[in-house]
Design an enzyme around this catalytic site. Sequence first.
Site, PDB file in Angstrom:
ATOM      1  N   HIS A   1       4.073   1.235  -1.000  1.00 41.17           N
ATOM      2  CA  HIS A   1       5.221   1.518  -1.623  1.00 41.17           C
ATOM      3  C   HIS A   1       4.153   1.623  -2.709  1.00 41.17           C
ATOM      4  CE1 HIS A   1       8.199   0.324  -4.290  1.00 41.17           C
ATOM      5  NE2 HIS A   1       7.612  -0.351  -5.648  1.00 41.17           N
TER       6      HIS A   1
ATOM      7  N   GLU B   1       6.300 -36.716  11.920  1.00 41.33           N
ATOM      8  CA  GLU B   1       6.611 -36.239  10.715  1.00 41.33           C
ATOM      9  C   GLU B   1       6.178 -37.169   9.206  1.00 41.33           C
ATOM     10  OE1 GLU B   1       6.617 -32.919  10.650  1.00 41.33           O
ATOM     11  OE2 GLU B   1       7.459 -33.115  13.003  1.00 41.33           O
TER      12      GLU B   1
ATOM     13  N   LYS C   1       0.921  -1.194  -0.133  1.00 42.02           N
ATOM     14  CA  LYS C   1      -0.392  -0.572  -0.128  1.00 42.02           C
ATOM     15  C   LYS C   1       1.210   0.873  -0.390  1.00 42.02           C
ATOM     16  CE  LYS C   1      -2.162  -1.714   3.454  1.00 42.02           C
ATOM     17  NZ  LYS C   1      -1.602  -2.574   3.725  1.00 42.02           N
TER      18      LYS C   1
END
Length: 634
Positions: free
Chosen positions: A199, A414, A197
Amino acid sequence: MGRVPYRGFLIAIVIIGLVVFIASQSGGRSRGEVRSYTYFQEQLEAGRISSIQVKGTKLLVIPHVGERFVTHLANPPDDLTTFGAHGADVEALPPGQNWGNLALYLLPVLLMVGFLIYLMRGVRSGGDGTVSFGKSRARLVTEENSNTLFRDVAGVEEAKDDLQEVVDFLKDPGKFHALGARIPHGVLMMGPPGSGKTHLAKAVAGEAQVPFFSISGSDFVEMFVGVGAARVRDLFETAKKNTPCIVFIDEIDAVGRRRGLSVNGGNDEREQTLNALLVEMDGFESQHDIIIVAATNRPDVLDPALLRPGRFDRQVVVDAPDVRGREAILGIHARGKLLSRRVNLRRVAKRTPGFVGADLENLLNEAALVAARKNQREINPEDLDEAADRVLMGPERRSRVISDREKRIVAYHEAGHALAAHLLEHADPVHKITIVPRGRAMGYVMQFPDEDRMSATKLALLDSIGVALAGRATEEISFGDVTTGAQNDFRQATDIARRMVTRWGMSETLGKIALASGGDSYLGEYEGTRTYSEETAKVIDSEVKTIIDEQYSRIRLLLKENQEVLDTIVEVLLERETLHADEFDILMQGGELPKPLDEAPIEIPEVAPAKRPRTQDEQLQEPQLPSGMMPNPS
């Protein structure tokens, strides 16, 4: 040092000099305790007085022993011999003015007059004085000091089009007036933090050939009452002198929050500032050749009066970019960086869903730092892979000592996540599995979708819950015991299940109603006041528990049926510590992985890794990049 510090220094010297002068005049020979005339006569007749100084009606008495004191007469004495008859030395002083008392009376007047003169000089010099606290802190951005243009902004094409229309109006207003069009008075940019925004506002400043005033919402609010409103008025007075112009207010939620929510219960300073802003934007004397552009990531807390037509007519959403937008943003931030030919920005964009411009810029910068630490001359895909892991999970902690049993438990945990993601039809594909500790996680599984999705189906949500619970289920199946490593998994699963029940109407018992009174903001969900009864709360908890239990039973049975595949994944994980998507797919297809290159015996002295000749397999191998989706850390 400018004029203001010198001026304040001189004023401080004058004040200190006056204080010293008063102290010197009030002390010295006239200092002493005031006593009655009767006490003085008693001491004089007793021969205890050494000397007496007579000054008009005041007597300064110095005794032989003790402290001096002062006494007063009704009238000046005509004959002083009566004082000397008792052996005291008498000295008559001429009556004069008490400059200390006079200065004491005049000091407040002098200070007030000097302060008023100082304020008037500040007003005449345009705020170069104490009154500058009421002046606006807006910074004027010109073409000379703004190097950002619309070509330097990517991924927000719709927002660029809306703002380009504003710039075109300021450059050629006649084209719009000829058709009877009215340009929006205000443009509100809203989006998540880091979406670009500010930028984009810098690009507007670079494109518009008109004065551009930039200020933050927090610059208006001060502890002094009335200062914020004064700064708003001063900002618009300055803008009116430079019309046509653009005024940019960053983080407008700091001053534009909804009124009536003050903890003080009254019209506080912030509300006065907001009232002044509302009047200046669309009041009797408002000018529509001043265009206001504001940015916020909290549009849900803004006052409704700010969002009505005539103030912020147009609301521009600067959201997270899609895959094409991410590729364009990466291309902009890759300027000036030496990327290897093996780096494919299209693939990077596909594997970073949910990333905004700031995330992508940080990813490339971190990759450049990783390559610099390795003394490389260019950024390789491996560096981007490491950079993404560091951004999401933190740096590796290979120095941490882990027992073999704990390492095996982490590997099973995992592997359970990864196998469940592979077996469930609607789960996101596995991108990476590792048991290397990183940040606060002992290991994690990285997943990302094949394409960007704006919504999720119920089956996909249930599979996401199953993948999150797979780690705990694997521990229970393989070891008959459980650990504390599933804490974050339970939080993710419970959060999804509760949203399904309270927000998305996916509960058969409660039906298709919204039970959450809060809402979604760009900073995440927030809870409002509960609007349901205790009985409904019990039903919600029961429904959430039912969803969790059903998915846990389903995933536990699925993993138990594939125990051999699970054991294979664990053994490879213990050997390699990290598996990428292509290696994991080979395992799921029943293939065997080639031995790691670092297992080959080294017959020569140690050589720096950067100078070791690369094999053909290494040159052809292109590691995958981590996803922007949240991993499953354990």
